[in-house]
Design a protein around this motif. Structure first.
Motif, PDB file in Angstrom:
ATOM      1  N   MET A  36       0.844  -1.207   0.000  1.00  0.00           N
ATOM      2  CA  MET A  36       0.000   0.000   0.000  1.00  0.00           C
ATOM      3  C   MET A  36       0.869   1.242   0.000  1.00  0.00           C
ATOM      4  SD  MET A  36      -1.265   0.046   3.999  1.00  0.00           S
ATOM      5  CE  MET A  36      -0.982  -1.619   4.596  1.00  0.00           C
ATOM      6  N   GLY A  37       0.206   2.407  -0.058  1.00  0.00           N
ATOM      7  CA  GLY A  37       0.923   3.676   0.071  1.00  0.00           C
ATOM      8  C   GLY A  37       1.559   4.105  -1.231  1.00  0.00           C
ATOM      9  N   GLY A  38       2.886   4.036  -1.263  1.00  0.00           N
ATOM     10  CA  GLY A  38       3.604   4.494  -2.453  1.00  0.00           C
ATOM     11  C   GLY A  38       3.663   6.008  -2.521  1.00  0.00           C
ATOM     12  N   TRP A  39       3.871   6.530  -3.708  1.00  0.00           N
ATOM     13  CA  TRP A  39       4.091   7.971  -3.841  1.00  0.00           C
ATOM     14  C   TRP A  39       3.227   8.620  -4.913  1.00  0.00           C
ATOM     15  CZ3 TRP A  39       7.859   4.176  -4.340  1.00  0.00           C
ATOM     16  CH2 TRP A  39       8.196   3.806  -5.641  1.00  0.00           C
ATOM     17  N   SER A  40       2.175   7.953  -5.360  1.00  0.00           N
ATOM     18  CA  SER A  40       1.289   8.567  -6.348  1.00  0.00           C
ATOM     19  C   SER A  40       0.367   9.572  -5.670  1.00  0.00           C
ATOM     20  CB  SER A  40       0.439   7.497  -7.053  1.00  0.00           C
ATOM     21  OG  SER A  40      -0.655   7.107  -6.246  1.00  0.00           O
ATOM     22  N   ASN A  41      -0.400  10.301  -6.493  1.00  0.00           N
ATOM     23  CA  ASN A  41      -1.385  11.231  -5.948  1.00  0.00           C
ATOM     24  C   ASN A  41      -2.456  10.523  -5.134  1.00  0.00           C
ATOM     25  OD1 ASN A  41      -0.316  13.635  -7.073  1.00  0.00           O
ATOM     26  ND2 ASN A  41      -1.240  13.173  -9.058  1.00  0.00           N
ATOM     27  N   GLU A  42      -2.590   9.223  -5.336  1.00  0.00           N
ATOM     28  CA  GLU A  42      -3.621   8.452  -4.649  1.00  0.00           C
ATOM     29  C   GLU A  42      -3.102   7.736  -3.397  1.00  0.00           C
ATOM     30  OE1 GLU A  42      -6.466   6.447  -7.491  1.00  0.00           O
ATOM     31  OE2 GLU A  42      -4.817   6.881  -8.858  1.00  0.00           O
ATOM     32  N   ARG A  43      -1.955   8.151  -2.903  1.00  0.00           N
ATOM     33  CA  ARG A  43      -1.361   7.529  -1.717  1.00  0.00           C
ATOM     34  C   ARG A  43      -2.343   7.453  -0.529  1.00  0.00           C
ATOM     35  NH1 ARG A  43       3.151   6.379   1.323  1.00  0.00           N
ATOM     36  NH2 ARG A  43       3.061   7.106   3.477  1.00  0.00           N
ATOM     37  N   PRO A  44      -3.043   8.548  -0.170  1.00  0.00           N
ATOM     38  CA  PRO A  44      -3.937   8.449   0.999  1.00  0.00           C
ATOM     39  C   PRO A  44      -5.027   7.397   0.829  1.00  0.00           C
ATOM     40  CG  PRO A  44      -3.606  10.755   0.360  1.00  0.00           C
ATOM     41  CD  PRO A  44      -3.056   9.918  -0.737  1.00  0.00           C
ATOM     42  N   VAL A  45      -5.562   7.273  -0.385  1.00  0.00           N
ATOM     43  CA  VAL A  45      -6.600   6.279  -0.643  1.00  0.00           C
ATOM     44  C   VAL A  45      -6.020   4.875  -0.534  1.00  0.00           C
ATOM     45  CG1 VAL A  45      -8.328   5.486  -2.285  1.00  0.00           C
ATOM     46  CG2 VAL A  45      -7.764   7.916  -2.154  1.00  0.00           C
ATOM     47  N   ASP A  58       3.223 -15.682   1.295  1.00  0.00           N
ATOM     48  CA  ASP A  58       2.557 -16.647   0.421  1.00  0.00           C
ATOM     49  C   ASP A  58       1.895 -15.951  -0.756  1.00  0.00           C
ATOM     50  OD1 ASP A  58       3.046 -18.983   2.062  1.00  0.00           O
ATOM     51  OD2 ASP A  58       1.576 -18.154   3.463  1.00  0.00           O
ATOM     52  N   VAL A  59       1.426 -14.729  -0.524  1.00  0.00           N
ATOM     53  CA  VAL A  59       0.705 -13.985  -1.546  1.00  0.00           C
ATOM     54  C   VAL A  59       0.772 -12.505  -1.183  1.00  0.00           C
ATOM     55  CG1 VAL A  59      -1.502 -14.272  -0.339  1.00  0.00           C
ATOM     56  CG2 VAL A  59      -1.501 -13.809  -2.799  1.00  0.00           C
ATOM     57  N   VAL A  60       0.728 -11.644  -2.191  1.00  0.00           N
ATOM     58  CA  VAL A  60       0.731 -10.193  -1.995  1.00  0.00           C
ATOM     59  C   VAL A  60      -0.645  -9.657  -2.353  1.00  0.00           C
ATOM     60  CG1 VAL A  60       1.739  -7.988  -2.700  1.00  0.00           C
ATOM     61  CG2 VAL A  60       3.187 -10.041  -2.548  1.00  0.00           C
ATOM     62  N   PHE A  61      -1.234  -8.895  -1.437  1.00  0.00           N
ATOM     63  CA  PHE A  61      -2.458  -8.166  -1.781  1.00  0.00           C
ATOM     64  C   PHE A  61      -2.022  -6.781  -2.242  1.00  0.00           C
ATOM     65  CE2 PHE A  61      -7.109  -8.104  -1.514  1.00  0.00           C
ATOM     66  CZ  PHE A  61      -7.333  -6.786  -1.855  1.00  0.00           C
ATOM     67  N   ASN A  62      -2.203  -6.506  -3.523  1.00  0.00           N
ATOM     68  CA  ASN A  62      -1.788  -5.224  -4.097  1.00  0.00           C
ATOM     69  C   ASN A  62      -2.885  -4.191  -3.872  1.00  0.00           C
ATOM     70  OD1 ASN A  62      -0.810  -3.091  -5.550  1.00  0.00           O
ATOM     71  ND2 ASN A  62      -0.648  -4.168  -7.496  1.00  0.00           N
ATOM     72  N   ALA A  63      -2.690  -3.340  -2.873  1.00  0.00           N
ATOM     73  CA  ALA A  63      -3.658  -2.289  -2.570  1.00  0.00           C
ATOM     74  C   ALA A  63      -3.147  -0.922  -3.014  1.00  0.00           C
ATOM     75  CB  ALA A  63      -3.957  -2.266  -1.064  1.00  0.00           C
ATOM     76  N   LEU A  64      -2.214  -0.909  -3.965  1.00  0.00           N
ATOM     77  CA  LEU A  64      -1.689   0.348  -4.477  1.00  0.00           C
ATOM     78  C   LEU A  64      -2.670   0.950  -5.487  1.00  0.00           C
ATOM     79  CD1 LEU A  64       1.962  -0.862  -5.026  1.00  0.00           C
ATOM     80  CD2 LEU A  64       1.238   0.835  -3.332  1.00  0.00           C
ATOM     81  N   HIS A  65      -2.662   2.269  -5.587  1.00  0.00           N
ATOM     82  CA  HIS A  65      -3.455   2.974  -6.599  1.00  0.00           C
ATOM     83  C   HIS A  65      -2.531   3.945  -7.330  1.00  0.00           C
ATOM     84  CE1 HIS A  65      -6.860   1.190  -4.713  1.00  0.00           C
ATOM     85  NE2 HIS A  65      -6.882   1.990  -3.662  1.00  0.00           N
ATOM     86  N   GLY A  66      -2.770   4.097  -8.630  1.00  0.00           N
ATOM     87  CA  GLY A  66      -1.940   5.012  -9.405  1.00  0.00           C
ATOM     88  C   GLY A  66      -0.585   4.397  -9.718  1.00  0.00           C
ATOM     89  N   THR A  67       0.329   5.226 -10.242  1.00  0.00           N
ATOM     90  CA  THR A  67       1.664   4.747 -10.598  1.00  0.00           C
ATOM     91  C   THR A  67       2.556   4.755  -9.356  1.00  0.00           C
ATOM     92  OG1 THR A  67       2.267   7.012 -11.196  1.00  0.00           O
ATOM     93  CG2 THR A  67       1.466   5.611 -12.948  1.00  0.00           C
ATOM     94  N   PRO A  68       3.487   3.786  -9.267  1.00  0.00           N
ATOM     95  CA  PRO A  68       3.796   2.693 -10.187  1.00  0.00           C
ATOM     96  C   PRO A  68       3.093   1.379  -9.822  1.00  0.00           C
ATOM     97  CG  PRO A  68       5.510   2.798  -8.547  1.00  0.00           C
ATOM     98  CD  PRO A  68       4.503   3.880  -8.183  1.00  0.00           C
ATOM     99  N   GLY A  69       2.104   1.441  -8.923  1.00  0.00           N
ATOM    100  CA  GLY A  69       1.475   0.215  -8.451  1.00  0.00           C
ATOM    101  C   GLY A  69       0.342  -0.285  -9.304  1.00  0.00           C
ATOM    102  N   GLU A  70      -0.142   0.562 -10.236  1.00  0.00           N
ATOM    103  CA  GLU A  70      -1.309   0.197 -11.039  1.00  0.00           C
ATOM    104  C   GLU A  70      -1.005   0.210 -12.529  1.00  0.00           C
ATOM    105  OE1 GLU A  70      -6.078   1.492 -11.132  1.00  0.00           O
ATOM    106  OE2 GLU A  70      -4.662   2.576  -9.865  1.00  0.00           O
ATOM    107  N   ASP A  71       0.232   0.538 -12.886  1.00  0.00           N
ATOM    108  CA  ASP A  71       0.552   0.740 -14.306  1.00  0.00           C
ATOM    109  C   ASP A  71       1.396  -0.368 -14.913  1.00  0.00           C
ATOM    110  OD1 ASP A  71       2.994   1.191 -13.111  1.00  0.00           O
ATOM    111  OD2 ASP A  71       3.342   3.149 -14.043  1.00  0.00           O
ATOM    112  N   GLY A  72       1.569  -1.469 -14.187  1.00  0.00           N
ATOM    113  CA  GLY A  72       2.368  -2.579 -14.690  1.00  0.00           C
ATOM    114  C   GLY A  72       3.770  -2.648 -14.123  1.00  0.00           C
ATOM    115  N   THR A  73       4.260  -1.560 -13.541  1.00  0.00           N
ATOM    116  CA  THR A  73       5.628  -1.543 -13.021  1.00  0.00           C
ATOM    117  C   THR A  73       5.803  -2.539 -11.882  1.00  0.00           C
ATOM    118  OG1 THR A  73       5.833   0.793 -13.612  1.00  0.00           O
ATOM    119  CG2 THR A  73       7.428  -0.079 -12.040  1.00  0.00           C
ATOM    120  N   VAL A  74       4.960  -2.424 -10.863  1.00  0.00           N
ATOM    121  CA  VAL A  74       5.044  -3.335  -9.723  1.00  0.00           C
ATOM    122  C   VAL A  74       4.648  -4.747 -10.143  1.00  0.00           C
ATOM    123  CG1 VAL A  74       3.922  -3.903  -7.522  1.00  0.00           C
ATOM    124  CG2 VAL A  74       4.823  -1.610  -7.910  1.00  0.00           C
TER     125      VAL A  74
END
Length: 311
Positions: A10-19, A57-73
């Motif tokens: 979660m988190g990251g550095w996109s504009n959607e970090r708080p969400v 065992d598994v990653v729940f990807n709760a990132l929004h925006g780049t780079p968590g939603e654009d294919g990078t991660v």
């Protein structure tokens, strides 16, 4: 379900970090309540090392925006051999880019607004489309940076570089005709379209604040719309999910000009990492169908593990 060690990214550095932080902490709480071991990871530049040390065992990807939603991660986790929730690399690359999404879907008969990507310098010289029109970043979500340019706005004619708007943040913007009418959205879970929700902002349009500030938007679920429009939303959402190769869950957002009937329905975008906050639409639609939040989260975990087996 067997008890797992789940890393919630979660988190990251996109504009959607708080969400993303709200989504991620909600997911982590639900998993812990169901007896799973959870490691919460606020993504930094060392995310690969952190994930390797965590060995989930598994990653729940709760990132929004780049780079968590654009294919990078997604590409990074593919290389690491990790199971992870939501869409993979290719679907993420296409869906985050609104212009690429049009190229992928419109030839298959998916109704989407026209428009084109324009350099900001052109917008300062002339209107790219007749007013009213919409300007939005090509690859941002949550209505970040969306502006509606009207004859009565304070943007100037042409748009003034001094006016507050996305033209101050991005070099290129997608210009689309403004579609009057109503905001609709449909979630897909696995290979099933859920419900249609109508979103009625109490002021302005359904922007970032309206999406994530409690009390600013009324959610009508299921939407009080004609049956043919409901079925069209569900059909288009499922077809778009499949055409893009989405996994887990996605959410398709629509504008519907109710004066034009079914011909007034247009898909705006497909979100491959829909929010999982208390105000988010996928959990809301699942709840309306009798599925609680924890069950929804576990369905996405099971899907991620099954997808790894396929890969």
């Amino acid at each position: 379900m067997n008890k797992l060690h789940v890393a919630v990214l979660m988190g990251g550095w996109s504009n959607e970090r708080p969400v993303s932080l709200m989504s991620g902490n909600g997911v982590a709480d639900a998993l812990e309540a169901r007896g799973h071991t959870v490691t919460r990871i606020d993504m930094g530049r060392d995310v690969a090392q952190v994930l390797a040390a965590t060995a989930p065992d598994v990653v729940f990807n709760a990132l929004h925006g780049t780079p968590g939603e654009d294919g990078t991660v997604q590409g990074m986790m593919d290389l690491m051999g990790l199971a992870y929730t939501h869409s993979g690399l290719a679907a993420s690359v296409i869906a985050i880019d609104k212009a690429l999404t049009k190229q992928a879907l419109v030839p298959h008969g998916i109704p989407m607004p026209g428009g084109r990507v324009v350099p900001v310098a052109e917008i300062f010289e002339r209107d790219p489309l007749p007013r009213p029109y919409v300007l939005k970043p090509v690859n941002e979500g949550s209505s970040v940076g969306v502006a509606i340019v009207t004859d009565h706005g304070n943007t100037g004619n042409p748009v003034s570089c001094d006016a507050v708007g996305p033209w101050q943040q991005f070099d290129h913007l997608l210009a689309e005709p403004f579609i009057r009418g109503r905001e609709l959205t449909t979630a897909v879970l696995g290979d099933r379209a859920l419900l249609v929700t109508e979103l009625r902002p109490k002021s302005g349009f359904y922007d970032f604040d309206a999406k994530y500030t409690e009390g600013m938007t009324d959610h009508i679920c299921p939407a009080e719309i004609p049956d043919d429009v409901t079925e069209a939303c569900r059909d288009i959402a499922l077809r778009a999910h499949r055409l893009l190769g989405c996994r887990g869950t996605s959410r398709s957002d629509f504008r519907w000009d109710d004066e034009r009937g079914i011909d007034g329905l247009f898909l705006l975008e497909v979100n491959t990492q829909p929010g999982m906050t208390p105000l988010s639409l996928v959990p809301e639609q699942a709840r309306a169908l009798g599925m609680d939040y924890g069950e929804l989260v576990e369905i996405l975990i099971r899907d991620a593990l099954a997808q790894k087996e396929v890969r």
